[in-house]
Each structure stands twice: as C-alpha cells, then as structure tokens.
Write an enzyme that holds these catalytic residues in place. Sequence first.
Site, PDB file in Angstrom:
ATOM      1  N   ASP A  19     -84.287  18.359  -5.014  1.00 38.08           N
ATOM      2  CA  ASP A  19     -85.108  19.220  -5.864  1.00 38.08           C
ATOM      3  C   ASP A  19     -84.835  18.844  -7.319  1.00 38.08           C
ATOM      4  O   ASP A  19     -83.978  19.427  -7.969  1.00 38.08           O
ATOM      5  CB  ASP A  19     -84.691  20.670  -5.575  1.00 38.08           C
ATOM      6  CG  ASP A  19     -85.736  21.698  -5.952  1.00 38.08           C
ATOM      7  OD1 ASP A  19     -86.880  21.301  -6.213  1.00 38.08           O
ATOM      8  OD2 ASP A  19     -85.394  22.893  -5.970  1.00 38.08           O
TER       9      ASP A  19
ATOM     10  N   ASP B 171     -79.039  34.904 -15.115  1.00 38.40           N
ATOM     11  CA  ASP B 171     -79.526  34.110 -16.258  1.00 38.40           C
ATOM     12  C   ASP B 171     -79.534  34.971 -17.512  1.00 38.40           C
ATOM     13  O   ASP B 171     -79.455  34.458 -18.623  1.00 38.40           O
ATOM     14  CB  ASP B 171     -80.979  33.643 -16.077  1.00 38.40           C
ATOM     15  CG  ASP B 171     -81.207  32.908 -14.790  1.00 38.40           C
ATOM     16  OD1 ASP B 171     -80.289  32.196 -14.348  1.00 38.40           O
ATOM     17  OD2 ASP B 171     -82.307  33.056 -14.226  1.00 38.40           O
TER      18      ASP B 171
ATOM     19  N   GLU C  29     -93.563  26.402  -4.731  1.00 37.62           N
ATOM     20  CA  GLU C  29     -93.018  25.430  -5.698  1.00 37.62           C
ATOM     21  C   GLU C  29     -93.370  24.021  -5.247  1.00 37.62           C
ATOM     22  O   GLU C  29     -93.113  23.635  -4.103  1.00 37.62           O
ATOM     23  CB  GLU C  29     -91.498  25.596  -5.808  1.00 37.62           C
ATOM     24  CG  GLU C  29     -90.879  24.586  -6.760  1.00 37.62           C
ATOM     25  CD  GLU C  29     -89.449  24.922  -7.152  1.00 37.62           C
ATOM     26  OE1 GLU C  29     -89.149  26.107  -7.362  1.00 37.62           O
ATOM     27  OE2 GLU C  29     -88.648  23.983  -7.253  1.00 37.62           O
TER      28      GLU C  29
ATOM     29  N   ASP D 180     -94.401  28.018  -8.678  1.00 40.57           N
ATOM     30  CA  ASP D 180     -93.346  27.432  -9.499  1.00 40.57           C
ATOM     31  C   ASP D 180     -93.793  26.018  -9.842  1.00 40.57           C
ATOM     32  O   ASP D 180     -93.829  25.127  -8.985  1.00 40.57           O
ATOM     33  CB  ASP D 180     -91.992  27.431  -8.769  1.00 40.57           C
ATOM     34  CG  ASP D 180     -91.198  28.700  -9.078  1.00 40.57           C
ATOM     35  OD1 ASP D 180     -91.784  29.639  -9.644  1.00 40.57           O
ATOM     36  OD2 ASP D 180     -89.994  28.737  -8.764  1.00 40.57           O
TER      37      ASP D 180
ATOM     38  N   ASP E  83     -86.841  19.063  -9.893  1.00 39.97           N
ATOM     39  CA  ASP E  83     -87.452  19.990 -10.862  1.00 39.97           C
ATOM     40  C   ASP E  83     -87.950  19.291 -12.122  1.00 39.97           C
ATOM     41  O   ASP E  83     -87.697  19.746 -13.242  1.00 39.97           O
ATOM     42  CB  ASP E  83     -86.466  21.113 -11.251  1.00 39.97           C
ATOM     43  CG  ASP E  83     -86.196  22.080 -10.114  1.00 39.97           C
ATOM     44  OD1 ASP E  83     -86.968  22.092  -9.147  1.00 39.97           O
ATOM     45  OD2 ASP E  83     -85.199  22.827 -10.202  1.00 39.97           O
TER      46      ASP E  83
ATOM     47  N   HIS F  69     -90.594  21.932  -3.711  1.00 37.98           N
ATOM     48  CA  HIS F  69     -90.174  22.389  -2.381  1.00 37.98           C
ATOM     49  C   HIS F  69     -91.163  21.900  -1.329  1.00 37.98           C
ATOM     50  O   HIS F  69     -90.772  21.582  -0.208  1.00 37.98           O
ATOM     51  CB  HIS F  69     -90.097  23.907  -2.343  1.00 37.98           C
ATOM     52  CG  HIS F  69     -89.066  24.484  -3.260  1.00 37.98           C
ATOM     53  ND1 HIS F  69     -88.802  25.822  -3.334  1.00 37.98           N
ATOM     54  CD2 HIS F  69     -88.230  23.897  -4.157  1.00 37.98           C
ATOM     55  CE1 HIS F  69     -87.843  26.046  -4.228  1.00 37.98           C
ATOM     56  NE2 HIS F  69     -87.499  24.883  -4.749  1.00 37.98           N
TER      57      HIS F  69
ATOM     58  N   HIS G  84     -83.343  35.157 -13.200  1.00 31.30           N
ATOM     59  CA  HIS G  84     -82.382  35.705 -12.229  1.00 31.30           C
ATOM     60  C   HIS G  84     -81.490  36.661 -13.027  1.00 31.30           C
ATOM     61  O   HIS G  84     -81.250  36.429 -14.220  1.00 31.30           O
ATOM     62  CB  HIS G  84     -81.466  34.637 -11.648  1.00 31.30           C
ATOM     63  CG  HIS G  84     -82.153  33.488 -10.965  1.00 31.30           C
ATOM     64  ND1 HIS G  84     -82.619  32.398 -11.635  1.00 31.30           N
ATOM     65  CD2 HIS G  84     -82.378  33.257  -9.651  1.00 31.30           C
ATOM     66  CE1 HIS G  84     -83.127  31.540 -10.769  1.00 31.30           C
ATOM     67  NE2 HIS G  84     -83.005  32.027  -9.558  1.00 31.30           N
TER      68      HIS G  84
ATOM     69  N   GLU H  89     -90.189  32.439  -1.692  1.00 31.71           N
ATOM     70  CA  GLU H  89     -90.370  31.077  -2.211  1.00 31.71           C
ATOM     71  C   GLU H  89     -89.824  30.110  -1.165  1.00 31.71           C
ATOM     72  O   GLU H  89     -88.613  29.916  -1.054  1.00 31.71           O
ATOM     73  CB  GLU H  89     -89.610  30.934  -3.536  1.00 31.71           C
ATOM     74  CG  GLU H  89     -89.830  29.591  -4.194  1.00 31.71           C
ATOM     75  CD  GLU H  89     -89.115  29.498  -5.542  1.00 31.71           C
ATOM     76  OE1 GLU H  89     -89.095  30.477  -6.312  1.00 31.71           O
ATOM     77  OE2 GLU H  89     -88.563  28.413  -5.817  1.00 31.71           O
TER      78      GLU H  89
ATOM     79  N   ASP I  61     -90.586  26.136 -13.308  1.00 34.16           N
ATOM     80  CA  ASP I  61     -89.254  25.965 -12.714  1.00 34.16           C
ATOM     81  C   ASP I  61     -88.915  24.474 -12.821  1.00 34.16           C
ATOM     82  O   ASP I  61     -88.843  23.750 -11.825  1.00 34.16           O
ATOM     83  CB  ASP I  61     -89.258  26.449 -11.263  1.00 34.16           C
ATOM     84  CG  ASP I  61     -87.851  26.621 -10.716  1.00 34.16           C
ATOM     85  OD1 ASP I  61     -86.906  26.201 -11.410  1.00 34.16           O
ATOM     86  OD2 ASP I  61     -87.699  27.160  -9.609  1.00 34.16           O
TER      87      ASP I  61
END
Length: 440
Positions: free
Chosen positions: A308, A104, A269, A297, A310, A272, A101, A233, A339
Amino acid sequence: MSEFFKNIPQIKFEGKDSKNPWAFKYYNPELTIMGKKMSEHLPFAMAWWHNLGANGVDMFGSGTADKSFGQTPGTMEHAKAKVDAGIEFMKKLGIKYYCWHDVDLVPEDPNDINVTNKRLDEISDYILEKTKGTDIKCLWGTANMFGNPRFMNGAGSTNSADVYCFAAAQVKKALEITVKLGGRGYVFWGGREGYETLLNTDVKLEQENIANLMHMAVDYGRSIGFKGDFYIEPKPKEPMSHQYDFDAATAIGFLRQYGLDKDFKMNIEANHASLANHTFQHELCISRINGMLGSVDANQGNPILGWDTDNFPWNVYDATLAMYEVLKAGGLTGGFNFDSKNRRPSNTFEDMFHAYIMGMDTFALGLIKAAEIIEDGRIDGFIKEKYSSYESGIGKKIRDKQTTLEELAARAAEMKKPSDPGSGREEYLEGVVNNILFRG
Ligand code: XLS
Ligand code: NI
Ligand code: NI
C-alpha cells in the site's frame, strides 16, 4: 496565527495552458458538469495522518520531512499547531473536508485512556473554534485500532475481552468527536481484523465479534444524533496476511450476513483495490450496483510494488473510469479523501501542495472525461446493444423470471445451435476512451 506555508499563495484555477505551479490546470470549482458544480462533484478531503503526520519514515530509515510545525511532537502544542497548519493548508487549496484517526489528532497516553479522551475533547474544541466562520468540516472520523500493541491479535477480532473493551471505548469516543465536528461519515478500516494463521484463530468467533462491535457502534451513533453513513474500507492484506474485509464483494456479504447493510456503505481506496488484484473501477462498480458506494480514499498504488504505497493519484485513465462509476452512482454520500502521501524524497512544504494540486487536477480531469464518455454515448450504447437479446422474446422472459429450465432446454433443442453472441469489441472501446481522453 502564524503562517506556516508562507511562500505558497492561494491556489486558483488558471486553466490547462497555465504553467504556474501554484495553480489548478483542471480543477475549476465553479465549472458546471452534468448539472452540478465541480466542487459538488468532488468533495475533496485532507487526510490528517499523511499530510500533517507522515514524515517519510520507512522500515529502512527515519523521517526526511519536518512535520513539527515549530512544536515538540507528542505535545498538545504540537497537536494544535497541526490544526493551525491543516486549516491554512486546506484554505489555500480550497479543500472543505478533513479525515482523521483519534491518534492523528492528539498524542495517545500510553497508560490512561481517560487522558487521551480529555485531549480529544480539547482538540475538538480547538478545531471548532479555528474553523468557525469557514466552510471547513469533518468528512469522516475513525479510531486507530491497529497501531497500539494491545491490538496485536485484533481489535473487534481480538482474543481478549479486555482489549475488546478498549476497541469499543475508542469507537465510542471517535463517534462522539465525529458528531461534534459535524462529520458526514464514520469509517472502519480493520487493520488488525484478520489473521496470520488458522493454527491459532477462531474465524467464526472473530467475525461475529467484529459485527457485534459494529452493531453497538450503530446503536450508539444513532443515539447521539449521528445521521451519516458508517463505512467499511476493504483491504485484502497488509498488515495481516488475511484481512476479513478483503474487497467490496466480501465486505458487502459480511454486512448483509450480520444485518448491517442499512447503516453501512463502502469507502473504496484505489490502492486497496489493486492489492486485491482488482481495478479501482471494479471495486467502485461492485459497490455502486449494490447501492453501497459511499466514499473514496483517493490514491494509487505503485504498479511495480506489492504494498500500500499510497501515492497521490496521477493515473488519469483510472481517475476517469472511477469518476464514470461515481457519476453513474449519482455521486458520493462521502467524498474524496487523499489517503496519499508524498514520496520520501519529496520532503518540503512545497511538495505537499504540488501533491494536492496534482491529485485534485487528476480527479477534475477524470470527472471532465467521464462526463464526456457518458455524453458521447458510444460506450453505454455498446453495452446496451450487447445485452439487447434480453429486451424482447425469450430474453425478456428470462429477465422477468418467467421461464423454467425445461422451457429453455426445449428452446435450445429447437435451435440446435445458438446465434452468434457477437464481438466484445474491447479494442474498439479502448480506442473510444483514448479518443475522448486525448482529442483536446
Ligand atoms: C490503510 C488505510 C487507512 C484508512 C483509515 O491502509 O487506508 O489509512 O483509510 O484507517
Ligand atoms: Ni484508506
Ligand atoms: Ni490504505
């Protein structure tokens, strides 16, 4: 350049009998599977935000991992140290791609977007300089249009035309940086594109504005030479109670409704998918059959928690069935972006490597096993046979759209009752998958 991960060697493939924690057990980049090298099947990417940013902070406590890389967070020195550390990390793992991003890459100036944009110019120059002569490239970029308080009512879906201009400005800049870094794709994850209550929301206007922002992104991206895919996404909830891009089917419908389906694909993802009460395979399959499978992802949710999380992908069943879809799709135009983040107590540099080694091995195993499932043929053979009534006779006429309700009803009347449709054989097929997974 100083070395950040001093005690970690170059990670190489040693095979399944190796007990070396600093070696791949399954990820063998040179191995050919179904005519392609494993490394081509699996273009892995490092997620800048988790790997170089996430320090274990959660809503109950502050960070446990030190991601300062010897610099003061919030400075350009820190941003550059992250580039150096990230490149060393990717080189040691043989990872060729990264995803980011805007915020980031550099700290965002709270008062002036022009300052942030200048920093993005500087850091992208720095990344290009540091990756020169390597095969490390950008997989995709995106604009973070969810973290800053200005996006509290949405980005493309905001009530405020002023805020909408900032969403547009961030997308424009992130696209420019994506092109500059040679990115294959550009992602829209609509973190704040949804709503909390219909008591204060004009859904139609919000969705039209999101689509309009995406159209402007496509027009601008193409005008500056972006040839890759745009991705949506999908995610059903979190942070908003109702997210507009609920799942692949919803997002594909949206893209078609607004004429965006030629330029966009899905970035699926795993976590998700599970939040939407779908399997990872389901989301990949829906994308594939619509010609919309773009990128992945790579992560997994914790099945006993409802958010989420991750986690790094560990579940070989899911990875196998995911890779089955990816192989059927003929591969991805994007790649496999981790991710994923280390658990809060896994707070050392070593843990960052353990996580990637494990995650890459999971997908490598998934690829090997998915190819075996396809070559074995029992699953595909069963599915073909299950639908064989459509290959001839009245079934073929139905498939060719040569029938009417009257003709079919007359047929039913003649038969009085249909023949047995046949068993679905789910448990047998699950046994076949187990057999392929565990026969060694
Ligand atoms: C959050 C999303 C996000 C996107 C990029 O849940 O997964 O990290 O991948 O904005
Ligand atoms: Ni994601
Ligand atoms: Ni996510």
